[in-house]
Enzyme design. Structure first.
Site, mmCIF file in Angstrom:
data_model
loop_
_atom_site.group_PDB
_atom_site.id
_atom_site.type_symbol
_atom_site.label_atom_id
_atom_site.label_comp_id
_atom_site.label_asym_id
_atom_site.label_seq_id
_atom_site.Cartn_x
_atom_site.Cartn_y
_atom_site.Cartn_z
ATOM 1 C CG HIS A 134 -1.836 0.906 1.442
ATOM 2 N ND1 HIS A 134 -1.737 2.347 1.913
ATOM 3 C CD2 HIS A 134 -3.093 1.088 1.250
ATOM 4 C CE1 HIS A 134 -2.818 2.774 2.028
ATOM 5 N NE2 HIS A 134 -3.746 2.028 1.573
ATOM 6 C CG ASP A 211 0.683 -2.552 6.222
ATOM 7 O OD1 ASP A 211 -0.464 -2.498 6.946
ATOM 8 O OD2 ASP A 211 0.730 -1.728 4.965
ATOM 9 C CD GLN A 214 -6.636 -4.398 4.281
ATOM 10 O OE1 GLN A 214 -7.802 -5.144 4.632
ATOM 11 N NE2 GLN A 214 -6.946 -3.095 4.037
ATOM 12 C CE LYS A 237 -7.117 -0.062 6.434
ATOM 13 N NZ LYS A 237 -7.943 0.363 5.205
ATOM 14 C CB CYS A 376 -3.788 3.273 -1.600
ATOM 15 S SG CYS A 376 -4.889 4.605 -0.715
HETATM 16 C C1 LIG Z 1 -2.306 -2.851 3.788
HETATM 17 C C2 LIG Z 1 -2.463 -1.199 4.163
HETATM 18 N N1 LIG Z 1 -1.593 -0.542 4.460
HETATM 19 C C3 LIG Z 1 -1.679 0.698 5.219
HETATM 20 C C4 LIG Z 1 -2.978 0.997 5.141
HETATM 21 C C5 LIG Z 1 -3.292 2.610 5.614
HETATM 22 O O1 LIG Z 1 -4.260 2.543 6.719
HETATM 23 P P1 LIG Z 1 -4.821 4.070 7.241
HETATM 24 O O2 LIG Z 1 -5.430 4.790 6.286
HETATM 25 O O3 LIG Z 1 -5.756 3.593 8.106
HETATM 26 O O4 LIG Z 1 -3.454 4.706 7.797
HETATM 27 C C6 LIG Z 1 -4.079 0.508 4.541
HETATM 28 C C7 LIG Z 1 -5.344 0.918 4.239
HETATM 29 O O5 LIG Z 1 -5.944 0.658 3.179
HETATM 30 C C8 LIG Z 1 -3.998 -0.590 4.092
HETATM 31 O O6 LIG Z 1 -4.906 -1.786 3.467
#
Ligand SMILES: Cc1ncc(COP(=O)(O)O)c(C=O)c1O
Length: 425
Positions: A134, A211, A214, A237, A376
Site C-alpha cells: 500500500h 503492515d 489487512q 478496519k 492506494c
Molecule cells: C495494507 C494497508 N496498509 C496501510 C493502510 C493505511 O491505513 P490507514 O489509512 O488507516 O492509515 C491500508 C489502508 O487501506 C492498507 O490496506
C-alpha cells in the site's frame, strides 16, 4: 502459532447473529436497495457496543489523560490504559509500553521511517519492500530515501500474485536495513509467510516492520510468534473508530529511537536549554492522544474476541470461495491474485471492457458498496498492467446472499454495457 490456516470451505459463524448489532447494516439506499457493504478493506462498520462506548465516555467519563489530578481525568486515563492492555493481549506483545497509540497504520509507519530511519539509515543502505505494498508502506520509505540516499527496492510477485520467495531471498543482503512488508495485500488478498520472511531478514541483521492493516482485523496476530520488530495497524478496519492506530515496537528498538513528534506528554523535563524524553510509551505519544478512539478500539477488541478471530477467518474464506464461484458464473471477469483458499477475504477483479468506476457506480445504484480505482497501490496496478480494478472485501457480517447480489449486479452491468456498445435497438 500455525501460520494462516488456509482452506475453510464452510463456516460455523452465522452472520445473521451479528448483523443486528450493526445499525448501519439496516440502511436502505435509493428507496428500496438494502445496503450491501463490501468495502471492508477500506474500513469496517461499528457495532452498537463500540458506538455506545464512545457515547458513554463523551457523556460521562471524558477528560484529558495523564494530566489531571481530578476524578474525571483518572477515569479516562484508566480506560485509555485498559485499552492499551487489551491491544497488548490482542497482539500478544510482551509488554504494555511496547504498544504505541498512533492515528493509524500510516502514521505508525511514518513514525518508524522518521524516528528509526533517520537515526539509523545511511546512503547506500537498502529498504526492501514488495510489489504488493500500500502507498502507506511505500512513500514513507521513499521519503526516507530522499533524506538519506538509501535505496528502496521492491521484491516482485509471481504471475499468480504470491510474493516471489526466491527473488525476495535473493534481494535480501547485508545492505538491507529494513524489510517492510504487508501481512495481507489490500488488493490481491495475498497472505505473506511473515514468520519465514522475518527469520530470513533477521539472519542478515535487518529490522522488520509488518503492515498488519489487512490482517489484524481478520486473523490472529502474534507479534512474538512472528518475531517482528514493528507491527502497524488501524482501528477503523477492525470495528473501531477512525483516528486510532497501533504501532507495536520491540522495546530495545523503541528505547534507542529518538522521539518523533515533540510536545506535551512526551517529555520528562523541559528547560530553556532542552528537554528530556519521557519513558515509553509516552515518548512517542506527543500531545493529547486520540483518547476516545483509543477507548473505542478497546471495545472493538472485546467484540472481536467474543466473535472469535478463527471463526471470522473461516467465514471470510468461505465467502471468498463463494465469490470466486459466483463471479466465474457471471463471466468476462478477470480475477486478480491467488486462487480462493489461498488468500484472505479480498476479491479484486476487472470486468472486461468496463471501467472500474462504471462498475462501482452501477453496483452503487443497487445499494452495493465496493471499491474502484488503484486502492492506494499504484505500483502493484502497474505491475499487473492495469490502471484500475474493482474490489469486494468481506467481514464476518457479510452473507452468501450478499455475494449473490454482487453477482446479479455484475450480470446487469455486463448486459447494460453490451447494450450500450450495440446501441439502441
Ligand atoms: C495494507 C494497508 N496498509 C496501510 C493502510 C493505511 O491505513 P490507514 O489509512 O488507516 O492509515 C491500508 C489502508 O487501506 C492498507 O490496506
Amino acid at each position: 502459532m500455525a501460520e494462516h490456516p488456509l482452506t475453510a470451505s464452510h463456516s460455523s459463524l452465522d452472520p445473521e447473529q451479528y448483523r443486528p448489532d450493526f445499525p448501519i447494516l439496516s440502511t436502505v439506499l435509493y428507496e428500496n436497495h438494502p445496503l450491501v457493504y463490501l468495502d471492508n478493506a477500506a474500513t469496517t462498520q461499528r457495532p452498537r457496543a463500540v458506538i455506545d462506548k464512545l457515547v458513554q465516555v463523551y457523556e460521562s467519563l471524558y477528560a484529558n489523560v495523564h494530566r489531571g489530578v481530578h476524578w474525571l481525568s483518572d477515569q479516562s486515563t484508566d480506560l485509555f490504559e485498559e485499552s492499551r492492555e487489551r491491544v497488548r493481549t490482542f497482539i500478544n506483545a510482551p509488554q504494555r509500553h511496547e504498544v504505541i497509540f498512533t492515528t493509524g497504520t500510516t502514521s505508525a509507519i511514518n513514525l518508524v521511517a522518521r524516528s528509526w530511519g533517520d537515526a539509523t539509515v545511511k546512503a547506500g543502505d537498502e529498504i526492501l519492500l514488495t510489489e504488493l505494498e500500500h502507498h502507506s508502506n511505500i512513500v514513507p520509505w521513499q521519503q526516507l530515501a530522499e533524506r538519506t540516499g538509501c535505496r528502496v527496492r521492491f521484491a516482485p510477485i509471481t504471475a499468480e500474485g504470491f510474493l516471489d520467495l526466491p527473488q525476495f531471498h535473493a534481494m535480501l543482503s547485508e545492505r538491507t536495513r529494513m524489510v517492510a512488508i504487508s501481512a495481507v495485500s489490500n488488493v490481491l488478498g495475498t497472505i505473506n509467510p511473515i514468520q519465514e520472511l522475518v527469520a530470513a531478514a533477521h539472519r542478515l541483521g535487518a529490522i522488520v516492520l509488518v503492515d498488519a492493516a489487512q490482517s489484524a482485523p481478520h486473523q490472529r496476530t502474534d507479534v512474538q510468534a512472528w518475531d517482528a520488530d514493528f507491527v502497524a495497524f488501524s482501528g477503523h478496519k477492525m470495528l473501531g473508530p477512525s483516528g486510532i492506530g497501533i504501532l507495536y515496537g520491540r522495546e530495545s528498538l523503541l528505547e534507542a529511537m529518538p522521539p518523533f513528534l515533540g510536545g506535551g506528554n512526551m517529555i520528562r523535563r523541559v528547560t530553556v536549554d532542552g528537554y528530556e524524553a519521557a519513558d515509553l510509551p509516552a515518548k512517542f505519544e506527543a500531545g493529547t492522544p486520540p483518547i476516545v478512539p483509543a477507548i473505542g478500539l478497546g471495545a472493538a477488541i472485546d467484540y472481536l474476541n467474543q466473535v472469535g478471530l478463527e471463526r471470522i477467518h473461516d467465514h471470510e474464506m468461505m465467502l471468498t470461495e463463494y465469490a470466486h464461484k459466483i463471479l466465474a458464473e457471471v463471466g468476462d471477469i478477470t480475477m486478480l491474485g491467488p486462487p480462493p483458499g489461498q488468500k484472505a477475504g479480498i476479491v479484486s477483479f476487472v470486468v472486461d471492457r468496463v471501467h472500474a468506476h462504471d462498475v462501482a457506480q452501477i453496483l452503487d445504484a443497487r445499494g452495493i458498496a465496493i471499491r474502484a480505482g488503484h486502492h492506494c497501490a499504484m505500483p502493484l496496478h502497474k505491475r499487473l498492467k492495469i490502471t484500475a480494478s474493482n474490489r469486494a472485501s468481506f467481514y464476518f457480517y457479510n452473507t452468501r446472499a450478499e455475494v449473490e447480489k454482487l453477482g446479479e449486479a455484475l450480470k446487469d452491468c455486463k448486459r447494460l454495457f453490451r447494450r450500450k456498445k450495440q446501441g439502441p435497438a
